[in-house]
Design an enzyme around this catalytic site. Structure first.
Site, PDB file in Angstrom:
ATOM      1  N   ARG A 175       0.833  -1.224   0.000  1.00 47.93           N
ATOM      2  CA  ARG A 175       0.000   0.000   0.000  1.00 47.93           C
ATOM      3  C   ARG A 175       0.857   1.260   0.000  1.00 47.93           C
ATOM      4  O   ARG A 175       0.460   2.283   0.582  1.00 47.93           O
ATOM      5  CB  ARG A 175      -0.948   0.035   1.207  1.00 47.93           C
ATOM      6  CG  ARG A 175      -2.073  -0.977   1.168  1.00 47.93           C
ATOM      7  CD  ARG A 175      -3.204  -0.543   0.249  1.00 47.93           C
ATOM      8  NE  ARG A 175      -4.126  -1.634   0.017  1.00 47.93           N
ATOM      9  CZ  ARG A 175      -5.244  -1.828   0.721  1.00 47.93           C
ATOM     10  NH1 ARG A 175      -5.585  -0.997   1.658  1.00 47.93           N
ATOM     11  NH2 ARG A 175      -6.022  -2.846   0.434  1.00 47.93           N
ATOM     12  N   ARG A 201      -3.407   6.469   1.267  1.00 48.30           N
ATOM     13  CA  ARG A 201      -3.966   7.660   1.913  1.00 48.30           C
ATOM     14  C   ARG A 201      -3.057   8.327   2.937  1.00 48.30           C
ATOM     15  O   ARG A 201      -3.361   9.405   3.416  1.00 48.30           O
ATOM     16  CB  ARG A 201      -5.312   7.308   2.561  1.00 48.30           C
ATOM     17  CG  ARG A 201      -6.412   7.107   1.545  1.00 48.30           C
ATOM     18  CD  ARG A 201      -7.565   6.323   2.118  1.00 48.30           C
ATOM     19  NE  ARG A 201      -7.119   4.969   2.446  1.00 48.30           N
ATOM     20  CZ  ARG A 201      -7.902   4.037   2.974  1.00 48.30           C
ATOM     21  NH1 ARG A 201      -9.143   4.310   3.264  1.00 48.30           N
ATOM     22  NH2 ARG A 201      -7.429   2.827   3.226  1.00 48.30           N
ATOM     23  N   ARG A 239      -6.438  11.254  -5.991  1.00 48.01           N
ATOM     24  CA  ARG A 239      -7.687  10.521  -5.820  1.00 48.01           C
ATOM     25  C   ARG A 239      -8.872  11.477  -5.914  1.00 48.01           C
ATOM     26  O   ARG A 239      -9.890  11.159  -6.528  1.00 48.01           O
ATOM     27  CB  ARG A 239      -7.659   9.824  -4.455  1.00 48.01           C
ATOM     28  CG  ARG A 239      -8.832   8.917  -4.166  1.00 48.01           C
ATOM     29  CD  ARG A 239      -8.558   8.280  -2.813  1.00 48.01           C
ATOM     30  NE  ARG A 239      -9.605   7.417  -2.338  1.00 48.01           N
ATOM     31  CZ  ARG A 239     -10.732   7.849  -1.777  1.00 48.01           C
ATOM     32  NH1 ARG A 239     -10.955   9.141  -1.674  1.00 48.01           N
ATOM     33  NH2 ARG A 239     -11.613   6.971  -1.343  1.00 48.01           N
ATOM     34  N   TYR A 291     -14.605 -12.352  -0.524  1.00 49.95           N
ATOM     35  CA  TYR A 291     -15.334 -11.093  -0.792  1.00 49.95           C
ATOM     36  C   TYR A 291     -16.534 -11.341  -1.708  1.00 49.95           C
ATOM     37  O   TYR A 291     -17.591 -10.736  -1.546  1.00 49.95           O
ATOM     38  CB  TYR A 291     -14.396 -10.061  -1.429  1.00 49.95           C
ATOM     39  CG  TYR A 291     -13.382  -9.510  -0.456  1.00 49.95           C
ATOM     40  CD1 TYR A 291     -13.706  -8.452   0.394  1.00 49.95           C
ATOM     41  CD2 TYR A 291     -12.099 -10.055  -0.360  1.00 49.95           C
ATOM     42  CE1 TYR A 291     -12.788  -7.950   1.303  1.00 49.95           C
ATOM     43  CE2 TYR A 291     -11.171  -9.559   0.545  1.00 49.95           C
ATOM     44  CZ  TYR A 291     -11.522  -8.508   1.375  1.00 49.95           C
ATOM     45  OH  TYR A 291     -10.617  -8.019   2.278  1.00 49.95           O
TER      46      TYR A 291
HETATM   47  O1  CP3 Z   1       0.075   0.341  -3.152  1.00 50.57           O
HETATM   48  C1  CP3 Z   1      -0.330  -0.826  -3.318  1.00 50.57           C
HETATM   49  O2  CP3 Z   1      -0.130  -1.745  -2.489  1.00 50.57           O
HETATM   50  C2  CP3 Z   1      -1.001  -1.185  -4.626  1.00 50.57           C
HETATM   51  C3  CP3 Z   1      -2.419  -1.085  -4.708  1.00 50.57           C
HETATM   52  C4  CP3 Z   1      -3.291  -2.020  -3.914  1.00 50.57           C
HETATM   53  C5  CP3 Z   1      -4.518  -1.587  -3.355  1.00 50.57           C
HETATM   54  N1  CP3 Z   1      -5.170  -2.685  -2.860  1.00 50.57           N
HETATM   55  C6  CP3 Z   1      -5.014  -0.205  -3.369  1.00 50.57           C
HETATM   56  C7  CP3 Z   1      -6.080   0.178  -2.425  1.00 50.57           C
HETATM   57  C8  CP3 Z   1      -3.172  -3.384  -3.666  1.00 50.57           C
HETATM   58  C9  CP3 Z   1      -2.034  -4.321  -3.975  1.00 50.57           C
HETATM   59  C10 CP3 Z   1      -4.388  -3.798  -3.017  1.00 50.57           C
HETATM   60  C11 CP3 Z   1      -4.667  -5.180  -2.638  1.00 50.57           C
HETATM   61  C12 CP3 Z   1      -5.882  -5.482  -1.877  1.00 50.57           C
HETATM   62  N2  CP3 Z   1      -7.115  -4.916  -2.004  1.00 50.57           N
HETATM   63  C13 CP3 Z   1      -5.974  -6.521  -0.913  1.00 50.57           C
HETATM   64  C14 CP3 Z   1      -4.862  -7.468  -0.547  1.00 50.57           C
HETATM   65  C15 CP3 Z   1      -3.869  -6.866   0.360  1.00 50.57           C
HETATM   66  C16 CP3 Z   1      -4.352  -6.618   1.755  1.00 50.57           C
HETATM   67  O3  CP3 Z   1      -4.479  -5.450   2.123  1.00 50.57           O
HETATM   68  O4  CP3 Z   1      -4.590  -7.611   2.485  1.00 50.57           O
HETATM   69  C17 CP3 Z   1      -7.288  -6.517  -0.420  1.00 50.57           C
HETATM   70  C18 CP3 Z   1      -7.833  -7.434   0.646  1.00 50.57           C
HETATM   71  C19 CP3 Z   1      -8.005  -5.517  -1.114  1.00 50.57           C
HETATM   72  C20 CP3 Z   1      -9.451  -5.178  -0.987  1.00 50.57           C
HETATM   73  C21 CP3 Z   1      -9.636  -3.803  -0.485  1.00 50.57           C
HETATM   74  N3  CP3 Z   1      -9.333  -2.666  -1.184  1.00 50.57           N
HETATM   75  C22 CP3 Z   1     -10.146  -3.418   0.775  1.00 50.57           C
HETATM   76  C23 CP3 Z   1     -10.584  -4.381   1.866  1.00 50.57           C
HETATM   77  C24 CP3 Z   1     -10.149  -2.032   0.808  1.00 50.57           C
HETATM   78  C25 CP3 Z   1     -10.715  -1.168   1.890  1.00 50.57           C
HETATM   79  C26 CP3 Z   1      -9.813  -1.065   3.054  1.00 50.57           C
HETATM   80  C27 CP3 Z   1      -8.996   0.187   2.977  1.00 50.57           C
HETATM   81  O5  CP3 Z   1      -7.784   0.110   3.200  1.00 50.57           O
HETATM   82  O6  CP3 Z   1      -9.623   1.237   2.746  1.00 50.57           O
HETATM   83  C28 CP3 Z   1      -9.588  -1.570  -0.419  1.00 50.57           C
HETATM   84  C29 CP3 Z   1      -9.379  -0.179  -0.813  1.00 50.57           C
HETATM   85  C30 CP3 Z   1      -8.016   0.212  -1.302  1.00 50.57           C
HETATM   86  N4  CP3 Z   1      -7.224  -0.517  -2.140  1.00 50.57           N
HETATM   87  C31 CP3 Z   1      -7.344   1.445  -1.021  1.00 50.57           C
HETATM   88  C32 CP3 Z   1      -6.138   1.426  -1.723  1.00 50.57           C
HETATM   89  C33 CP3 Z   1      -5.098   2.519  -1.792  1.00 50.57           C
HETATM   90  C34 CP3 Z   1      -7.914   2.578  -0.195  1.00 50.57           C
HETATM   91  C35 CP3 Z   1      -8.968   3.222  -1.047  1.00 50.57           C
HETATM   92  C36 CP3 Z   1      -9.056   4.702  -0.941  1.00 50.57           C
HETATM   93  O7  CP3 Z   1      -8.218   5.433  -1.505  1.00 50.57           O
HETATM   94  O8  CP3 Z   1     -10.045   5.117  -0.320  1.00 50.57           O
END
Ligand code: CP3
Length: 344
Positions: A25, A29, A38, A152
């Site tokens: 990540r 944010r 974003r 999911y």
């Molecule tokens: O920078 C990176 O790592 C690359 C981008 C990336 C994101 N999600 C962006 C993201 C990657 C590799 C993921 C993988 C992902 N997404 C996983 C596996 C890794 C982990 O965290 O266990 C999972 C389970 C998801 C599903 C997902 N996406 C969830 C549960 C959420 C909400 C939780 C949260 O952190 O808000 C997301 C949203 C998400 N994916 C964000 C980002 C940057 C936040 C969204 C935002 O900008 O509001």
């Protein structure tokens, strides 16, 4: 040909004097520049499907910190959407999807072979990144593991214990297995196209592997990932694969061979000393500083970072966190971690 990029060298089994670094990540944010882009995109999904802006946020942490790898900006839940599931994000809560729990809903999904049309913007992002990343930076593509994606798709949201997915597995094995199979096949299509577009390494996120116990762990975490790695390795033998069975605990041992991965990513639930003896013996490891140090910083961050670097110094290691960095992290703590790893 000599491999120059440090991440690729570590993945090929080389123990480097300073481990390469990137962070789960890393585009996110906690960075003001991410929040600005974003906002420009409108919302998270619009950002994922806008190749110019998705490439921009992928590059932001590379510019700011000089990480050794960039990870494609996308999400593991874009694949269910490509298969026909509805997907939206509720601010402050997380993802929501239409659910798959019946044979009719499973049959209504699109064929695995058809996901590329929907996902073409993602391949465009990769093409832009291949041209714009610094020469030493490795580009990582990714997907969720079939089990994690299925949790999911079955629950329609994140769940603390993946209860709905376990229930479907126990009550309707035919539908559950059918769902795992279609996700597995679609993931092979998706990751092959990522590689064709320019991804140099692939990472499989099995974020919920920890809730699979007994035979289920082998059958639903390991076996589907193994099927994906076998397919990718036969078509792209030179593309290294990182697998992240988060929460595997003592089952982390011997996973390189079982999954067919070049690198096993570790969460912070296992100690680096234990993992050096029980996991790194099988090949490269990645990890595993607790994400909370990016919030709290200070001497504890430095001490823990050094401990991890030392523990893994005898073999191939890529420094990373044990899970994603959180929005409340302080960007200065990330710099402190990097300086500590690099001995600055
Ligand atoms: O920078 C990176 O790592 C690359 C981008 C990336 C994101 N999600 C962006 C993201 C990657 C590799 C993921 C993988 C992902 N997404 C996983 C596996 C890794 C982990 O965290 O266990 C999972 C389970 C998801 C599903 C997902 N996406 C969830 C549960 C959420 C909400 C939780 C949260 O952190 O808000 C997301 C949203 C998400 N994916 C964000 C980002 C940057 C936040 C969204 C935002 O900008 O509001």
């Amino acid at each position: 040909m000599t491999i120059q990029k440090t991440v690729l060298r570590a993945l090929s089994g080389e123990a480097l004097p300073v481990p390469p670094i990137w962070m789960m990540r890393q585009a996110g944010r906690y960075l003001p520049e991410y929040k600005a882009t974003r906002a420009q995109a409108g919302d998270f999904l619009s950002l994922c499907y806008n190749p110019e802006l998705a490439a921009e946020v992928t590059l932001q942490p590379i510019r700011r910190y000089g990480f050794d790898a960039a990870i494609l900006f996308a999400d593991i839940l874009l694949l269910p959407q490509a298969l026909g599931a509805d997907l939206w994000f509720v601010t402050g809560e997380g993802p929501r999807l239409s659910t798959i729990t019946t044979a009719d809903q499973l049959a209504a999904l699109k064929p695995a072979a058809d996901v590329n049309d929907h996902l073409s913007p993602i391949y465009e992002t990769i093409k832009i990144l291949s041209k714009s990343l610094p020469v030493g930076t490795t580009l990582i593509g990714f997907a969720g593991s079939p089990w994690t994606v299925a949790t999911y798709m079955i629950a329609g949201q994140g769940t603390p214990d993946q209860g709905p997915a376990h229930a479907l597995k126990d009550e309707n094995r035919l539908v559950f297995d059918g769902l795992i199979d279609i996700i597995t096949d679609a993931t092979i299509v998706y990751l092959s196209a990522q590689i064709e577009a320019g991804a140099e390494v692939i990472k499989l996120f099995d974020s919920w592997a920890g809730s699979l116990h007994g035979d289920d762990f082998a059958q639903y975490s390991i076996a589907p990932m193994r099927k994906i790695t076998s397919a990718l390795k036969s078509a792209y033998p030179d593309v290294p694969i990182i697998a992240f069975p988060r929460g595997a605990g003592e089952k982390y041992g011997n996973l390189h061979t079982a999954i067919g991965a070049d690198c096993i990513a570790l969460d912070d639930g296992v100690s680096a000393d234990w993992a050096a003896k029980n996991v790194q013996t099988g090949g490269c490891v990645q990890g595993n500083l607790a994400s909370r140090h990016m919030v709290t910083g200070g001497d504890a961050l430095v001490a823990e970072t050094r401990k991890i670097v030392d523990a893994f110094s005898g073999g191939p290691h890529i420094f990373n966190l044990g899970h994603g960095i959180t929005p409340d992290a302080d960007p200065e703590n990330v710099q402190l971690m990097i300086d500590t790893v690099r001995g600055i």
